[in-house]
Design a protein around this motif. Structure first.
Motif, PDB file in Angstrom:
ATOM      1  N   ILE A  73       0.895  -1.315   0.182  1.00 44.72           N
ATOM      2  CA  ILE A  73       0.074   0.008   0.026  1.00 44.72           C
ATOM      3  C   ILE A  73       0.946   1.380  -0.017  1.00 44.72           C
ATOM      4  O   ILE A  73       1.902   1.168   0.931  1.00 44.72           O
ATOM      5  N   PRO A  74       0.491   2.294  -0.755  1.00 42.51           N
ATOM      6  CA  PRO A  74       1.518   3.661  -0.844  1.00 42.51           C
ATOM      7  C   PRO A  74       1.287   4.245   0.572  1.00 42.51           C
ATOM      8  O   PRO A  74       0.284   4.068   1.083  1.00 42.51           O
ATOM      9  N   VAL A  75       2.485   4.584   0.873  1.00 46.31           N
ATOM     10  CA  VAL A  75       2.677   5.479   2.135  1.00 46.31           C
ATOM     11  C   VAL A  75       3.078   6.586   2.048  1.00 46.31           C
ATOM     12  O   VAL A  75       4.204   6.673   1.548  1.00 46.31           O
ATOM     13  N   ILE A  76       2.724   7.760   2.607  1.00 41.98           N
ATOM     14  CA  ILE A  76       3.096   9.205   2.472  1.00 41.98           C
ATOM     15  C   ILE A  76       3.423   9.345   3.961  1.00 41.98           C
ATOM     16  O   ILE A  76       2.413   9.562   4.910  1.00 41.98           O
ATOM     17  N   LEU A  77       4.643   9.830   4.267  1.00 44.00           N
ATOM     18  CA  LEU A  77       5.046  10.023   5.691  1.00 44.00           C
ATOM     19  C   LEU A  77       4.865  11.669   6.046  1.00 44.00           C
ATOM     20  O   LEU A  77       5.138  12.287   5.114  1.00 44.00           O
ATOM     21  N   LEU A  78       4.538  11.983   7.172  1.00 43.12           N
ATOM     22  CA  LEU A  78       4.461  13.439   7.560  1.00 43.12           C
ATOM     23  C   LEU A  78       5.445  13.493   8.840  1.00 43.12           C
ATOM     24  O   LEU A  78       5.127  12.455   9.739  1.00 43.12           O
ATOM     25  N   THR A  79       6.136  14.187   8.907  1.00 44.57           N
ATOM     26  CA  THR A  79       6.990  14.379  10.328  1.00 44.57           C
ATOM     27  C   THR A  79       7.671  15.907  10.470  1.00 44.57           C
ATOM     28  O   THR A  79       7.699  16.730   9.225  1.00 44.57           O
ATOM     29  N   ALA A  80       7.773  16.365  11.516  1.00 46.92           N
ATOM     30  CA  ALA A  80       8.383  17.501  11.669  1.00 46.92           C
ATOM     31  C   ALA A  80      10.043  17.508  11.455  1.00 46.92           C
ATOM     32  O   ALA A  80      10.695  18.639  11.357  1.00 46.92           O
TER      33      ALA A  80
END
Length: 221
Positions: A73-80
């Motif tokens: 499954i495609p995953v987009i990471l979000l992070t500071a």
């Protein structure tokens, strides 16, 4: 597209869900890796928006576990944590894309549409089947050369059928796309939306397979 959001900041998670809804996505929100694992096992998601800093485990460890289990499954990471080394680490652990906080919701929506196209093996931004065309970016539809007006749920239903053109799509799958697996659904809600679509596209375009679901068929305007 039905998106799983994994974000422990409730304000941000609510904003993500609301913003993606306006861009034509349906979402489920979880705040821990354990809850994300449970939701993921229910299936039906087209992509995951995953925060890295979660209360019970690192999002990177969760992602690595999914990849080791063979989930694509495609995953987009979000992070500071937006240093180059952090982006490289995330991508090398199996992420498909990366956004540093703060970010623009419209950009996130565009990136989700892009990975959705790649997953379907197409470069055309429009989804097409017979005389029917959908523009996910604008949430608009054409029947031949005529633009048709659809409500948000009518568009979502048509998009779900367009994901598997010509195949029979189970009723439960369509209801999850429209309402989410955590929400209650009135017994005839799906039939109401199908009836409205048939009124706009013609009765032959959506076929009812009794006891199973619905099938999108090629028709003529």
């Amino acid at each position: 597209m039905r998106i799983l959001i994994v974000e422990d900041d409730e304000t941000l998670a609510d904003g993500l869900a609301a913003g993606l809804l306006l861009n034509g996505f349906s979402t489920e929100v979880t705040t821990t890796c354990a809850d994300a694992d449970f939701a993921f096992q229910q299936g039906g998601f087209a992509a995951v928006v995953l925060d890295l800093m979660l209360p019970d485990e690192s999002g990177l460890d969760l992602l690595a576990r999914w990849r080791k289990a063979g989930h694509h499954i495609p995953v987009i990471l979000l992070t500071a944590l937006d240093a180059v080394a952090d982006r490289i680490a995330g991508l090398d652990r199996g992420a498909d894309d990366y956004l540093g906080k703060p970010f623009d919701l419209d950009e996130l929506a565009a990136r989700l549409r892009a990975i959705g196209r790649r997953g379907e093996g197409r470069a055309d931004p429009l989804a097409r089947y017979g005389a029917l065309s959908l523009d996910p970016a604008q949430q608009t539809a054409w029947w031949g050369d005529q633009q048709i007006t659809l409500s948000r749920r009518e568009y979502a239903l048509l998009a779900a059928l367009m994901d598997r053109p010509g195949a029979i799509v189970a009723r439960a799958t369509l209801e999850e796309r429209l309402y989410g697996w955590q929400d209650g659904v009135e017994s005839n809600a799906l039939e109401v939306h199908v009836h409205k679509l048939r009124a706009k596209l013609g009765p032959q375009v959506i076929r009812t397979v009794r006891g199973v679901g619905y099938q999108l068929q090629k028709g003529t305007p």
